[in-house]
Design a protein around this motif. Structure first.
Motif, PDB file in Angstrom:
ATOM      1  N   LYS A 175       0.867  -1.308   0.038  1.00  0.00           N
ATOM      2  CA  LYS A 175      -0.089   0.123   0.154  1.00  0.00           C
ATOM      3  C   LYS A 175       0.809   0.979   0.079  1.00  0.00           C
ATOM      4  O   LYS A 175       2.211   1.216   0.474  1.00  0.00           O
ATOM      5  CB  LYS A 175      -0.896  -0.258   1.193  1.00  0.00           C
ATOM      6  N   GLU A 223      -9.286   0.478  -8.876  1.00  0.00           N
ATOM      7  CA  GLU A 223      -8.628  -0.426  -8.295  1.00  0.00           C
ATOM      8  C   GLU A 223      -7.434   0.173  -7.319  1.00  0.00           C
ATOM      9  O   GLU A 223      -6.984  -0.421  -6.499  1.00  0.00           O
ATOM     10  CB  GLU A 223      -7.619  -1.224  -9.353  1.00  0.00           C
ATOM     11  N   LYS A 225      -7.831   2.082  -4.902  1.00  0.00           N
ATOM     12  CA  LYS A 225      -8.361   2.337  -3.387  1.00  0.00           C
ATOM     13  C   LYS A 225      -7.590   1.050  -2.606  1.00  0.00           C
ATOM     14  O   LYS A 225      -7.511   1.247  -1.493  1.00  0.00           O
ATOM     15  CB  LYS A 225      -9.608   2.225  -3.446  1.00  0.00           C
ATOM     16  N   LYS A 226      -7.562   0.061  -3.408  1.00  0.00           N
ATOM     17  CA  LYS A 226      -6.976  -1.048  -2.864  1.00  0.00           C
ATOM     18  C   LYS A 226      -5.464  -0.998  -2.213  1.00  0.00           C
ATOM     19  O   LYS A 226      -4.994  -1.772  -1.348  1.00  0.00           O
ATOM     20  CB  LYS A 226      -7.144  -2.391  -3.769  1.00  0.00           C
ATOM     21  N   TYR A 227      -4.807  -0.143  -2.742  1.00  0.00           N
ATOM     22  CA  TYR A 227      -3.377   0.093  -2.730  1.00  0.00           C
ATOM     23  C   TYR A 227      -3.212   1.416  -1.891  1.00  0.00           C
ATOM     24  O   TYR A 227      -1.855   1.742  -1.885  1.00  0.00           O
ATOM     25  CB  TYR A 227      -2.650  -0.084  -4.103  1.00  0.00           C
TER      26      TYR A 227
END
Length: 279
Positions: A175, A223, A225-227
């Motif tokens: 992240k 995608e 937001k996942k990271y």
């Protein structure tokens, strides 16, 4: 042929070829071949050029007359006050993108983790690593050729950036405090209307944003937001007419504190947003 005669010939040759920046391009080619500056030219402009340099200069003029970009001929481009290697495998760094880097620099501090998607020449990632010592910067691209260039640019500018092959987030792990990208954003149907230097020589992989030019922003916002870490920020370059559309994409994907930043010409150039779940 004297330096003055050669420069004038170069300007006339490039005008005939339809090149726009004839004065600067003719001069930059001459200075690259002869390794001279303006002071030398003003003092010795009436002297004869070295024959070998004259021949090389004429050859480079013909390449430019074919509308090959100047930067691909000289093999370099300045960006953020740094020098970058470029070749036809990467998009040429542009002043517009400096606006994006300047905005990211406001958000990044030493120790932060930054991901640069669609890194290309690495100009964004390398600049961030250079101006924020201690930042942990990674850059990804789908093109192996681009990664070779970006790695060389990191060495050239004395920074440590981890570059690796990935189709967008495909191989990304972990992240990040900031995700930044200058993705392809030109609608497919508009590419053939671009200047010859762009449409005929720069990599379409780095230009083509699919049908409406927005395809990659949906991936970045959806995608991304996942990271992102808590309170992480997504920051992207946009086309000058895409501010409202990209802002809408950010909003639809749950981002807040969305901002559109203008470039030096007063045109929309950057969109930033934070994941509302983390604010």
């Amino acid at each position: 042929m004297t330096y003055q005669e050669a420069l004038r010939y170069g300007q006339i040759r490039l005008i005939a070829a339809g090149v726009l920046e004839v004065e600067s391009d003719a001069w930059l080619l001459m200075s690259a071949v002869c390794r001279i500056d303006r002071n030398f030219y003003y003092v010795y402009g009436n002297e004869e050029m070295i024959k070998e340099q004259e021949k090389e200069y004429m050859a480079l003029l013909e390449k430019r007359a074919e509308r090959i970009p100047l930067q691909y001929i000289t093999g370099e481009q300045d960006f953020m006050g740094l020098n970058f290697k470029v070749n036809p495998g990467v998009l040429i760094p542009r002043q517009d993108t400096e606006t994006l880097v300047e905005e990211v620099l406001k958000a990044v501090t030493p120790g932060m983790e930054v991901l640069d998607l669609c890194t290309g020449s690495g100009c964004i990632a390398v600049s961030l690593a250079k101006f924020v010592p201690g930042a942990k910067v990674q850059g990804v691209d789908i093109s192996p050729e681009a990664l070779k260039v970006s790695e060389e640019n990191a060495r050239r500018n004395g920074v440590n950036v981890h570059f690796f092959l990935s189709d967008m987030f495909g191989q990304v792990e972990g992240k990040f405090d900031v995700i930044v990208s200058n993705p392809p954003y030109i609608p497919t149907g508009e590419i053939q209307g671009l200047m010859p230097e762009v449409k005929d020589f720069e990599p379409h992989l780095a230009l083509d944003g699919k049908e409406d030019g927005l395809w990659f922003y949906w991936i970045l916002a959806g995608e991304g937001k996942k990271y992102l870490k808590p309170k992480g920020t997504l920051m992207v370059e946009i086309g000058c007419d895409q501010g409202k559309d990209v802002s809408r994409i950010f909003k639809n994907n749950g981002y807040c504190d969305i901002k559109v930043i203008k470039d030096l010409a007063g045109l929309d150039r950057v969109v930033t947003g934070k994941d509302e779940r983390h604010v």
